[in-house]
Design a protein around this motif. Structure first.
Motif, PDB file in Angstrom:
ATOM      1  N   PRO A 108       9.506  12.233   9.828  1.00 15.84           N
ATOM      2  CA  PRO A 108       8.612  13.187  10.503  1.00 15.84           C
ATOM      3  C   PRO A 108       7.153  12.869  10.181  1.00 15.84           C
ATOM      4  O   PRO A 108       6.835  12.417   9.083  1.00 15.84           O
ATOM      5  N   PHE A 109       6.286  13.155  11.134  1.00 15.08           N
ATOM      6  CA  PHE A 109       4.869  12.876  10.947  1.00 15.08           C
ATOM      7  C   PHE A 109       4.253  14.028  10.158  1.00 15.08           C
ATOM      8  O   PHE A 109       3.567  14.901  10.701  1.00 15.08           O
ATOM      9  N   GLU A 110       4.541  14.019   8.860  1.00 11.76           N
ATOM     10  CA  GLU A 110       3.996  15.034   7.965  1.00 11.76           C
ATOM     11  C   GLU A 110       3.862  14.418   6.586  1.00 11.76           C
ATOM     12  O   GLU A 110       4.569  13.468   6.251  1.00 11.76           O
ATOM     13  N   PRO A 111       2.960  14.942   5.752  1.00  8.46           N
ATOM     14  CA  PRO A 111       2.777  14.363   4.418  1.00  8.46           C
ATOM     15  C   PRO A 111       4.015  14.567   3.541  1.00  8.46           C
ATOM     16  O   PRO A 111       4.805  15.485   3.749  1.00  8.46           O
ATOM     17  N   GLN A 124      -0.232  14.099  -2.319  1.00  8.97           N
ATOM     18  CA  GLN A 124       0.773  13.878  -1.292  1.00  8.97           C
ATOM     19  C   GLN A 124       0.557  12.521  -0.627  1.00  8.97           C
ATOM     20  O   GLN A 124      -0.556  12.008  -0.561  1.00  8.97           O
ATOM     21  N   ALA A 127       0.698  11.401   5.955  1.00  4.55           N
ATOM     22  CA  ALA A 127       1.714  11.426   7.005  1.00  4.55           C
ATOM     23  C   ALA A 127       1.843  10.074   7.692  1.00  4.55           C
ATOM     24  O   ALA A 127       2.940   9.675   8.097  1.00  4.55           O
ATOM     25  N   SER A 128       0.725   9.354   7.842  1.00  4.87           N
ATOM     26  CA  SER A 128       0.756   8.060   8.521  1.00  4.87           C
ATOM     27  C   SER A 128       1.597   7.043   7.761  1.00  4.87           C
ATOM     28  O   SER A 128       2.092   6.078   8.346  1.00  4.87           O
ATOM     29  N   ASN A 130       4.095   8.219   5.286  1.00  7.85           N
ATOM     30  CA  ASN A 130       5.398   8.845   5.066  1.00  7.85           C
ATOM     31  C   ASN A 130       6.323   8.680   6.257  1.00  7.85           C
ATOM     32  O   ASN A 130       7.540   8.510   6.101  1.00  7.85           O
ATOM     33  N   CYS A 131       5.760   8.714   7.454  1.00  6.40           N
ATOM     34  CA  CYS A 131       6.606   8.623   8.649  1.00  6.40           C
ATOM     35  C   CYS A 131       7.251   7.245   8.791  1.00  6.40           C
ATOM     36  O   CYS A 131       8.189   7.077   9.571  1.00  6.40           O
ATOM     37  N   ARG A 138      11.001   6.972  -0.295  1.00  6.85           N
ATOM     38  CA  ARG A 138      10.374   8.242  -0.670  1.00  6.85           C
ATOM     39  C   ARG A 138      10.780   8.643  -2.086  1.00  6.85           C
ATOM     40  O   ARG A 138       9.958   9.133  -2.865  1.00  6.85           O
ATOM     41  N   GLY A 180      -5.208  11.456   3.776  1.00  9.04           N
ATOM     42  CA  GLY A 180      -4.411  12.665   3.735  1.00  9.04           C
ATOM     43  C   GLY A 180      -5.283  13.898   3.767  1.00  9.04           C
ATOM     44  O   GLY A 180      -6.497  13.837   3.904  1.00  9.04           O
ATOM     45  N   GLU A 181      -4.638  15.022   3.598  1.00  8.63           N
ATOM     46  CA  GLU A 181      -5.350  16.289   3.581  1.00  8.63           C
ATOM     47  C   GLU A 181      -5.481  16.803   2.156  1.00  8.63           C
ATOM     48  O   GLU A 181      -5.435  17.993   1.877  1.00  8.63           O
TER      49      GLU A 181
END
Length: 873
Positions: A108-111, A124, A127-128, A130-131, A138, A180-181
């Motif tokens: 999924p496109f999420e952190p 974290q 997302a770029s 992790n996906c 992971r 990230g955020e």
């Protein structure tokens, strides 16, 4: 029309299109700017690509690489063309998803949150990144972060090809708050100490390339002539990640880079630091950092003490002191593995092994391909093939053993003939002035050196290995200095003896036909017939050799046979290596890739090949296993069959036996497995040299023996004799699922290595005297009888666990015309019935097995049993 008029016309057309956009086109244009859509190739072109990628006999399915890279684009194109051919598109892609290669490696496109709840700041993985991670990757990132939080170092010990580099970059991106955020401010990020990565020089640019693909670090390379400029940039806080090589850091970095405080130090291929006395190891100890992380797929290669050296570097004190580790772990584990060790020793070793694994797991994460991506791959079969040496090779090998140099080593502990109470090596036989090799080694010192005669051990071992591979290798090398060429010519003449004319004299053979002829090389004769069988099935082959001169001979052999090939060795420029790999993977005409085991480097992805031949074994088992992984890695879509060729009755049998010993010790210490006990020898113990260790074992004449076969059969005999009570027989029957009588029969079959059906290709026709599967010998799990075939197709009634029974040719007790059967006739009949129930012949059914999922195999067995019950009813 003038040029100005044309420009105005084009401008008006563009403006008009911009002023009157449709809502759907603007939405699609906005989506396309963020997610570029590649044009779909014509159907004929796509079908042609499938025909090139797909084996003609394999069941039809889409290449998994196409699915993984184009998954989002395919779904979008399906929606766009839904009105034209909805059913065709859906059926085509649903069939691929139901195959064994169905997977979704795009998350999924999420952190990926690494920090725990309430922890500040939030850490974290972007997302770029992790996906694009697989699930095991992971978990690897989380493991590294858990160590980071505790200010501990550790080992990421995944198998080669599982993405240790990617996991490291994802971990660093989380720590540095990249893309990230994270709530970390830019000021906070800049204050972080830089990261140092030490790796082999051959993968420096691979690290740099991966960083550019996965994140946006400021990466610099401390290597080559620009070191001073990079160091100035580092002092000015302009570098986040610094990459250097082992040699560069050992020579230059130890004096300059050791003064810098590093946030994290990553050591790629950390098994290079197994020797605590090396300059590189001592240099790495001086690095100022609280966290050192090692990346290696072979945590232990030769000795258990290598584990201590590695962990004492990355996690000091985790395994206690060196003496404590030696007494508490090393000695008990080695002596407990001795074949005739008392039960008390075995029980102690078992307890220490379990304790060691618990401690190691705190600082090490170790995963294999079978545990992680095994369901995405077809599997690997590692066959050990003992080839008969030619008659000429045997005669030359025996003459080599009879040389004064080797006889001096063999008889070193015997009483001296002069009547002295000293041994020969301590008295009159310390030097060998009449030897074929000793005078040249001591030409400047007729009285010998301090280590005489043991200085002869390594040169003699090299010559024996050369004779085992090809007789041409012991001749002078034109690249050597003239004096050494003269010495090698004299040595070659001494061991060739009266057969010198058969090998074209003692100087290097310049004849193409002579070098490419397999008549006097047992391994090449076996290889010749194996290649013929493989290429008739459309297979592609990786052919490894440790020697560049052996590769030259094999190259001439391949040319003579008319096969198309590529070659990569130490002389191949670094910037051309990847293009050779890409050309071999993409070209259907390329059949063989000749690779030097030493110069193969790391990261070579050769998944288009499904056959691997290792022409000469290495003392270090990790070298041979790493060569296999060039083909057996993520992206391989066919069943990989490995053939390791050994010269039967030569030193290579001892080399392989030591490989088994080292692999088993590694499995015991690192993985906590219980392994079979074959050998009486104990490493680094003069009291128990057994059949493996000591100079006398190295130079034994094994030409009239089946050394490995006899050791394996002796183990199976002991195993059979050990089942004395009815309770033990019942216990084995429960573990194997067989009746008590079947268990006894299985033990008898395993101990004799005999079975009752005929192979497709006889061993005598291939020049093979003995063969087995490496995993059946090394691992403790029971072997299931199977068949060795050149196309790698299984022929056992087991649809999920296919392995090879130990096989040997017994020239003393079996008539030449009698063939040694390889598989039980009853099992062969049951396999044939299964094939008929599927409406296939045996060959087609074997090939179907290679692409079937475990669920599909289980369904076949269930349906078959239902049909049997109906017929009986």
């Amino acid at each position: 029309m003038s040029l100005q008029t044309l420009k105005e016309t084009l401008t008006r057309c563009t403006t008009q299109q911009q002023l009157q956009p449709s809502s759907s086109s603007s939405t699609l244009r906005d989506f396309g700017s963020r997610f570029p859509i590649h044009r779909k190739p014509p159907k004929s072109s796509l079908a042609q690509q499938f025909r090139l990628l797909q084996h003609p006999d394999d069941p039809p399915f889409l290449p998994h690489t196409f699915l993984s890279q184009q998954q989002q684009h395919v779904q979008l194109e399906e929606q766009e063309e839904e009105d034209q051919e909805p059913e065709t598109k859906r059926v085509k892609f649903s069939s691929a998803k139901s195959s064994q290669f169905q997977f979704d490696h795009t998350g999924p496109f999420e952190p990926l949150l690494l920090s725990s709840d309430g922890e500040f700041p939030i850490v974290q993985v972007p997302a770029s990144i992790n996906c694009r991670l697989l699930e095991h990757q992971r978990l690897g990132v989380k493991f590294l972060y858990d160590l980071y939080k505790k200010n501990h170092g550790g080992i990421l010990g995944d198998d080669m090809g599982l993405g240790k580099t990617i996991q490291t970059i994802a971990f660093l991106a989380a720590i540095f708050g990249k893309e990230g955020e994270s709530v970390l401010s830019e000021k906070q990020v800049e204050k972080r100490d830089p990261v140092l990565i030490i790796c082999p020089s051959s993968v420096i640019h691979n690290w740099e390339s991966e960083f550019s693909k996965w994140s946006n670090f400021s990466v610099s390379i401390y290597h080559g002539a620009n070191r001073d400029l990079i160091y100035d940039k580092l002092e000015a806080n302009g570098v986040e990640v610094l990459i250097t090589s082992f040699d560069t850091y050992r020579i230059h970095g130890n004096s300059s880079l050791s003064n810098i405080h590093w946030n994290i130090v990553i050591i790629d291929e950390a098994h290079r630091l197994k020797n605590e006395k090396s300059k590189l190891y001592k240099a790495c100890l001086e690095i100022k950092t609280p966290r050192r992380y090692g990346l290696t797929g072979t945590v232990m290669q030769n000795k258990i003490l290598e584990l201590f050296n590695l962990f004492d570097l990355v996690a000091p004190g985790s395994l206690g002191t060196r003496e404590h580790f030696r007494e508490f772990y090393d000695e008990p584990l080695k002596h407990g593995q001795r074949s005739t060790a008392p039960d008390r020793f075995f029980q102690i070793a078992n307890k220490r092994k379990q304790h060691l694994v618990v401690v190691l797991n705190k600082f090490m994460l170790r995963r294999t391909k079978e545990e992680t991506i095994g369901h995405l791959m077809m599997g690997k079969e590692d066959n050990i093939v003992f080839c008969a040496m030619s008659d000429l090779q045997k005669r030359v090998y025996r003459r080599m053993i009879q040389l004064p140099d080797i006889q001096c080593l063999i008889n070193k502990d015997r009483p001296c003939s002069c009547g002295s109470p000293l041994t020969q090596v301590e008295c009159c036989k310390r030097i060998v002035p009449d030897g074929a090799m000793w005078p040249y080694l001591h030409k400047d010192n007729p009285d010998g050196c301090d280590s005489c005669p043991f200085c002869l051990v390594l040169p003699c071992l090299v010559k024996l290995q050369q004779i085992s591979n090809h007789l041409e290798l012991i001749k002078p090398n034109p690249k050597d200095d003239p004096e050494k060429q003269v010495k090698d010519a004299k040595f070659a003449a001494a061991v060739y003896g009266p057969d010198i004319d058969l090998v074209g004299g003692s100087m290097q053979n310049e004849s193409f036909m002579g070098l490419s002829d397999a008549e006097h090389c047992g391994k090449m004769r076996a290889l010749e017939k194996l290649l013929l069988s493989w290429f008739s099935h459309g297979d592609k082959v990786l052919l490894f050799s440790y020697s560049a001169r052996m590769l030259d001979i094999l190259e001439k052999f391949i040319i003579r046979k008319g096969y198309c090939f590529s070659r990569l060795d130490g002389s191949t420029p670094t910037n051309l290596r990847q293009s050779l790999v890409d050309d071999f993977n993409s070209s259907p005409s390329k059949q063989v890739f000749l690779i030097s085991t030493r110069a193969g480097g790391l990261g070579l992805n050769l998944v288009s090949a499904n056959r691997v031949v290792i022409f000469d074994p290495n003392w270090n088992p990790a070298q041979d296993l790493q060569a296999q992984d060039r083909s057996f890695r993520y992206g391989q879509r066919r069943h990989v069959v490995v053939f390791r060729l050994l010269a039967a009755g030569s030193l290579e049998e001892l080399v392989y036996s030591r490989q088994i010993y080292k692999q088993q010790l590694s499995n015991i210490a690192v993985s906590g497995k219980m392994e079979k006990r074959y050998f009486e020898g104990v490493q680094d113990c003069k009291e128990f040299t057994g059949e493996l260790f000591g100079i006398c074992n190295l130079f034994r004449d094994l030409s009239d023996k089946l050394f490995t076969s006899e050791i394996v059969e002796l183990h199976e005999t002991r195993k059979k004799d050990g089942l004395k009570t009815e309770h033990e027989k019942i216990k084995m029957s429960e573990e194997t699922g067989l009746s008590e009588s079947d268990s006894e029969t299985r033990l008898c079959d395993e101990s004799t290595g005999a079975s009752t059906s005929k192979p497709d290709i006889e061993f005598e026709d291939l020049g093979i005297v003995y063969a087995h599967r490496n995993e059946d010998i090394v691992n403790s799990r029971p072997a299931i009888q199977g068949q060795l075939s050149t196309d790698g197709a299984p022929s056992s009634d087991s649809l999920s666990n296919m392995s090879l029974v130990h096989q040997r040719k017994k020239p003393d007790c079996v008539p030449k015309k009698q063939k040694i059967p390889l598989i039980d006739e009853r099992k062969r009949a049951q396999f044939s019935l299964l094939a008929k129930s599927m409406g296939m012949d045996e060959l087609a059914f074997s090939k179907w097995l290679l692409s079937a999922t475990p669920v599909e195999r289980e369904k076949v067995l269930i349906d078959y049993n239902k049909k049997k019950k109906k017929l009986k009813g």
